[in-house]
Design a protein around this motif. Structure first.
Motif, PDB file in Angstrom:
ATOM      1  N   HIS A 127      -6.297  14.311 -24.138  1.00 62.85           N
ATOM      2  CA  HIS A 127      -5.296  15.050 -24.569  1.00 62.85           C
ATOM      3  C   HIS A 127      -5.779  16.125 -25.657  1.00 62.85           C
ATOM      4  O   HIS A 127      -6.478  15.635 -26.569  1.00 62.85           O
ATOM      5  N   PHE A 128      -5.629  17.125 -25.681  1.00 62.14           N
ATOM      6  CA  PHE A 128      -5.840  18.335 -26.371  1.00 62.14           C
ATOM      7  C   PHE A 128      -7.445  18.823 -26.186  1.00 62.14           C
ATOM      8  O   PHE A 128      -8.053  19.112 -27.102  1.00 62.14           O
ATOM      9  N   GLY A 129      -7.625  18.887 -24.703  1.00 57.86           N
ATOM     10  CA  GLY A 129      -8.988  19.466 -24.331  1.00 57.86           C
ATOM     11  C   GLY A 129     -10.010  18.372 -24.090  1.00 57.86           C
ATOM     12  O   GLY A 129      -9.360  17.328 -23.332  1.00 57.86           O
ATOM     13  N   GLU A 155      -5.668  27.229 -19.843  1.00 64.40           N
ATOM     14  CA  GLU A 155      -6.147  25.750 -20.199  1.00 64.40           C
ATOM     15  C   GLU A 155      -6.673  24.923 -19.161  1.00 64.40           C
ATOM     16  O   GLU A 155      -7.834  24.303 -19.193  1.00 64.40           O
ATOM     17  N   ALA A 156      -6.081  25.319 -17.992  1.00 65.53           N
ATOM     18  CA  ALA A 156      -6.556  24.582 -16.671  1.00 65.53           C
ATOM     19  C   ALA A 156      -7.948  25.196 -16.202  1.00 65.53           C
ATOM     20  O   ALA A 156      -8.775  24.159 -15.945  1.00 65.53           O
ATOM     21  N   ARG A 157      -7.881  26.199 -16.191  1.00 63.01           N
ATOM     22  CA  ARG A 157      -9.124  26.937 -15.897  1.00 63.01           C
ATOM     23  C   ARG A 157     -10.411  26.617 -16.932  1.00 63.01           C
ATOM     24  O   ARG A 157     -11.426  26.151 -16.490  1.00 63.01           O
ATOM     25  N   TRP A 158     -10.033  26.377 -18.295  1.00 73.11           N
ATOM     26  CA  TRP A 158     -10.991  25.912 -19.334  1.00 73.11           C
ATOM     27  C   TRP A 158     -11.434  24.684 -18.779  1.00 73.11           C
ATOM     28  O   TRP A 158     -12.829  24.260 -19.000  1.00 73.11           O
ATOM     29  N   LEU A 159     -10.457  23.792 -18.498  1.00 74.46           N
ATOM     30  CA  LEU A 159     -11.128  22.333 -18.305  1.00 74.46           C
ATOM     31  C   LEU A 159     -12.014  22.166 -17.034  1.00 74.46           C
ATOM     32  O   LEU A 159     -12.591  21.553 -16.956  1.00 74.46           O
ATOM     33  N   GLU A 160     -11.504  23.281 -15.975  1.00 66.31           N
ATOM     34  CA  GLU A 160     -12.458  23.121 -14.864  1.00 66.31           C
ATOM     35  C   GLU A 160     -13.682  23.515 -15.051  1.00 66.31           C
ATOM     36  O   GLU A 160     -14.763  22.896 -14.483  1.00 66.31           O
ATOM     37  N   GLN A 161     -13.936  24.689 -16.171  1.00 68.25           N
ATOM     38  CA  GLN A 161     -15.296  24.981 -16.250  1.00 68.25           C
ATOM     39  C   GLN A 161     -16.096  24.347 -17.094  1.00 68.25           C
ATOM     40  O   GLN A 161     -17.278  24.188 -17.253  1.00 68.25           O
ATOM     41  N   HIS A 162     -15.279  23.161 -18.094  1.00 66.76           N
ATOM     42  CA  HIS A 162     -15.970  22.449 -18.838  1.00 66.76           C
ATOM     43  C   HIS A 162     -16.134  20.880 -18.598  1.00 66.76           C
ATOM     44  O   HIS A 162     -16.319  20.230 -19.073  1.00 66.76           O
ATOM     45  N   GLY A 163     -15.838  20.477 -17.230  1.00 62.61           N
ATOM     46  CA  GLY A 163     -16.331  19.251 -16.570  1.00 62.61           C
ATOM     47  C   GLY A 163     -15.162  18.337 -16.291  1.00 62.61           C
ATOM     48  O   GLY A 163     -15.458  17.324 -15.769  1.00 62.61           O
ATOM     49  N   ALA A 164     -13.869  18.800 -16.281  1.00 65.13           N
ATOM     50  CA  ALA A 164     -12.719  17.743 -15.944  1.00 65.13           C
ATOM     51  C   ALA A 164     -12.919  17.532 -14.358  1.00 65.13           C
ATOM     52  O   ALA A 164     -13.261  18.511 -13.706  1.00 65.13           O
ATOM     53  N   ASP A 201      -2.703  27.295  -7.917  1.00 62.14           N
ATOM     54  CA  ASP A 201      -3.497  28.587  -7.232  1.00 62.14           C
ATOM     55  C   ASP A 201      -4.667  28.753  -8.205  1.00 62.14           C
ATOM     56  O   ASP A 201      -5.602  29.441  -7.908  1.00 62.14           O
ATOM     57  N   ALA A 202      -4.775  28.424  -9.443  1.00 60.23           N
ATOM     58  CA  ALA A 202      -5.845  28.833 -10.297  1.00 60.23           C
ATOM     59  C   ALA A 202      -7.046  28.029 -10.203  1.00 60.23           C
ATOM     60  O   ALA A 202      -8.223  28.478 -10.853  1.00 60.23           O
ATOM     61  N   VAL A 203      -6.851  26.554 -10.180  1.00 60.45           N
ATOM     62  CA  VAL A 203      -8.194  25.683  -9.999  1.00 60.45           C
ATOM     63  C   VAL A 203      -8.569  24.950  -8.684  1.00 60.45           C
ATOM     64  O   VAL A 203      -7.392  24.926  -7.674  1.00 60.45           O
ATOM     65  N   ARG A 204      -9.730  24.607  -8.505  1.00 63.43           N
ATOM     66  CA  ARG A 204      -9.860  23.656  -7.460  1.00 63.43           C
ATOM     67  C   ARG A 204      -9.841  22.430  -7.438  1.00 63.43           C
ATOM     68  O   ARG A 204      -9.930  21.489  -6.659  1.00 63.43           O
ATOM     69  N   LEU A 205      -9.626  21.978  -8.640  1.00 60.16           N
ATOM     70  CA  LEU A 205      -9.506  20.799  -8.924  1.00 60.16           C
ATOM     71  C   LEU A 205      -8.092  19.964  -8.529  1.00 60.16           C
ATOM     72  O   LEU A 205      -7.330  20.839  -8.266  1.00 60.16           O
ATOM     73  N   PRO A 206      -8.149  18.513  -8.364  1.00 63.32           N
ATOM     74  CA  PRO A 206      -6.785  18.011  -8.010  1.00 63.32           C
ATOM     75  C   PRO A 206      -5.912  18.405  -9.375  1.00 63.32           C
ATOM     76  O   PRO A 206      -6.410  18.503 -10.623  1.00 63.32           O
ATOM     77  N   VAL A 207      -4.701  18.420  -9.114  1.00 67.42           N
ATOM     78  CA  VAL A 207      -3.719  18.837 -10.196  1.00 67.42           C
ATOM     79  C   VAL A 207      -2.466  17.539 -10.117  1.00 67.42           C
ATOM     80  O   VAL A 207      -1.935  17.284  -9.097  1.00 67.42           O
ATOM     81  N   VAL A 208      -2.312  17.148 -11.221  1.00 62.36           N
ATOM     82  CA  VAL A 208      -1.451  16.065 -11.553  1.00 62.36           C
ATOM     83  C   VAL A 208      -0.210  16.723 -12.353  1.00 62.36           C
ATOM     84  O   VAL A 208      -0.288  17.626 -13.274  1.00 62.36           O
ATOM     85  N   ALA A 209       1.127  16.529 -11.908  1.00 56.60           N
ATOM     86  CA  ALA A 209       2.414  17.153 -12.452  1.00 56.60           C
ATOM     87  C   ALA A 209       2.846  16.005 -13.493  1.00 56.60           C
ATOM     88  O   ALA A 209       3.185  14.941 -13.188  1.00 56.60           O
ATOM     89  N   ALA A 210       3.244  16.856 -14.664  1.00 54.93           N
ATOM     90  CA  ALA A 210       3.770  15.990 -15.718  1.00 54.93           C
ATOM     91  C   ALA A 210       4.995  16.800 -16.460  1.00 54.93           C
ATOM     92  O   ALA A 210       4.620  17.934 -16.564  1.00 54.93           O
ATOM     93  N   GLY A 211       5.821  16.083 -16.651  1.00 58.16           N
ATOM     94  CA  GLY A 211       7.106  16.701 -17.587  1.00 58.16           C
ATOM     95  C   GLY A 211       8.334  16.836 -16.618  1.00 58.16           C
ATOM     96  O   GLY A 211       8.471  17.360 -15.679  1.00 58.16           O
ATOM     97  N   GLY A 212       9.258  16.348 -17.250  1.00 60.32           N
ATOM     98  CA  GLY A 212      10.705  16.014 -16.662  1.00 60.32           C
ATOM     99  C   GLY A 212      10.767  15.263 -15.344  1.00 60.32           C
ATOM    100  O   GLY A 212      11.574  15.461 -14.485  1.00 60.32           O
ATOM    101  N   ILE A 213       9.951  14.551 -14.916  1.00 59.19           N
ATOM    102  CA  ILE A 213       9.973  13.797 -13.676  1.00 59.19           C
ATOM    103  C   ILE A 213      10.404  12.305 -13.981  1.00 59.19           C
ATOM    104  O   ILE A 213       9.623  11.639 -14.538  1.00 59.19           O
ATOM    105  N   SER A 214      11.614  11.768 -13.524  1.00 62.60           N
ATOM    106  CA  SER A 214      12.068  10.878 -13.805  1.00 62.60           C
ATOM    107  C   SER A 214      12.708   9.952 -12.536  1.00 62.60           C
ATOM    108  O   SER A 214      13.081   8.967 -12.715  1.00 62.60           O
TER     109      SER A 214
END
Length: 355
Positions: A127-129, A155-164, A201-214
């Protein structure tokens, strides 16, 4: 099929101060990815909690860390913050000079990394990068899947570029701390329904959805918007495995859709929780609060004194915007129901619009 090592594409959000290993174990037993929050743990305590999970289940699990920059204490800022809180100290009969300063949340470092190298969890999230490249390489060397939170497309693009290895798209609705790290502008964080498809649409990595899902409807909506998995936190707060206080539980039971605020008064960084006296009178966002996590030291005694009197006026009652959808239920049963209900909603949508 899920990119996660768990049977179900469902992650229990790591919630520091609100859970221990028991919640992670219950979720793992149901086939979800249980999580251990390590932001408030020493290396020895983290090692013990990992061992507790491993004794109870052989399922994979996630260990989560904060990677914030440690701020340098500033006496002037601390004095200003304590002056802002002085009327509350007087009301509670507290001596401000006896209140220690200091952070209660530590960033990921070499000592914590050594525990990861020793214990080799299947998933490590941040969390936080992301941590410094050297530490990140050490985590990757154990074969762990690396996940990290993004609150914007940038931030998603940054994470992809930096090894997530995967991006957790955290919508504005989410409870707890914002995962933002490229900006401190809370108004720049979109809600999940806008953020998720744009991240997809912006990244090739798998994406996890978070926020308001209950519930199952939220699960189905997330997959419809392009998620590869979902992360759920607030729905687990009313389970018996959560370690929140009775005051927090009571507040969640009475939550409404308009009950939460983004506030920095508890830690110095914006986080979503239920509105109470401290949030309303000092915040929600207060310029006097020191940088995260330094604000917490001066605020903690007010919480302790209020809770002794049975009041949650100064407690951080973390919760997302969908808190009213949470119900009292065991975490294992909840995990199974979230997934089966989500599948039912997805299946039913096709027939709903047929002629």
């Amino acid at each position: 099929m899920t990119f996660l090592p768990s049977k179900l594409p469902l992650i229990q959000a790591p919630m520091a101060s609100a859970q221990g290993p028991e919640l992670a174990i219950a979720v793992c037993r149901a086939g979800g990815l249980g999580s251990l929050p390590a932001a408030m743990l020493t290396p020895d305590r983290l090692r013990d909690e990992i061992a507790t999970v491993r004794r109870a289940t052989d399922a994979p699990f996630n260990v989560n860390f904060f990677v914030h920059a440690e701020p340098k204490p500033d006496p002037e800022i601390e004095a200003r913050w304590r002056k802002r809180l002085a009327p509350y100290y007087a009301e509670a009969g507290l001596d401000p000079s006896a209140i220690p300063a200091g952070p209660v949340r530590a960033p990921f470092d070499a000592a914590l990394c050594a525990v990861i190298e020793e214990t080799r969890p299947a998933v490590v999230s941040f969390h936080f990068g992301l941590p410094p490249a050297e530490l990140l390489a050490r985590v990757k060397s154990v074969g762990a899947l690396i996940l990290a939170s993004a609150t914007t497309v940038a931030e998603a693009r940054w994470l992809e570029q930096h090894g997530a290895g995967g991006v957790i798209a955290q919508g504005r609705e989410a409870g707890g701390h914002r995962g933002m790290f490229l900006s401190d502008d809370v108004d720049a964080q979109p809600g999940l329904i806008a953020l998720l498809p744009q991240v997809r649409d912006a990244v090739r990595l798998p994406v996890v959805a978070a926020g308001g899902i209950s519930d199952g409807r939220g699960v189905a909506a997330a997959f419809a918007l392009g998620a590869d998995a979902v992360q759920i936190g607030t729905a687990y707060l009313r389970t018996p495995e959560a370690t929140i206080s009775p005051l927090h539980r009571a507040a969640l039971a009475n939550a409404r859709d308009d009950a939460t605020r983004l506030t920095n008064v508890f830690t110095g960084r914006p986080a979503r929780g239920l509105n109470n006296r401290f949030v309303a009178e000092v915040g929600p966002l207060c310029e006097d609060a020191p940088q995260f996590p330094l604000a917490a030291g001066a605020a903690a005694p007010l919480r302790a004194e209020a809770e002794k009197r049975g009041s949650g006026d100064f407690s951080p009652l973390w919760a997302g915007e969908s808190a009213a959808l949470a119900s009292e239920e065991g975490a294992e049963a909840l995990t199974r129901r979230l997934w089966t209900d989500g599948l039912a909603v997805m299946s039913g949508l096709g027939g709903r619009w047929r002629d």
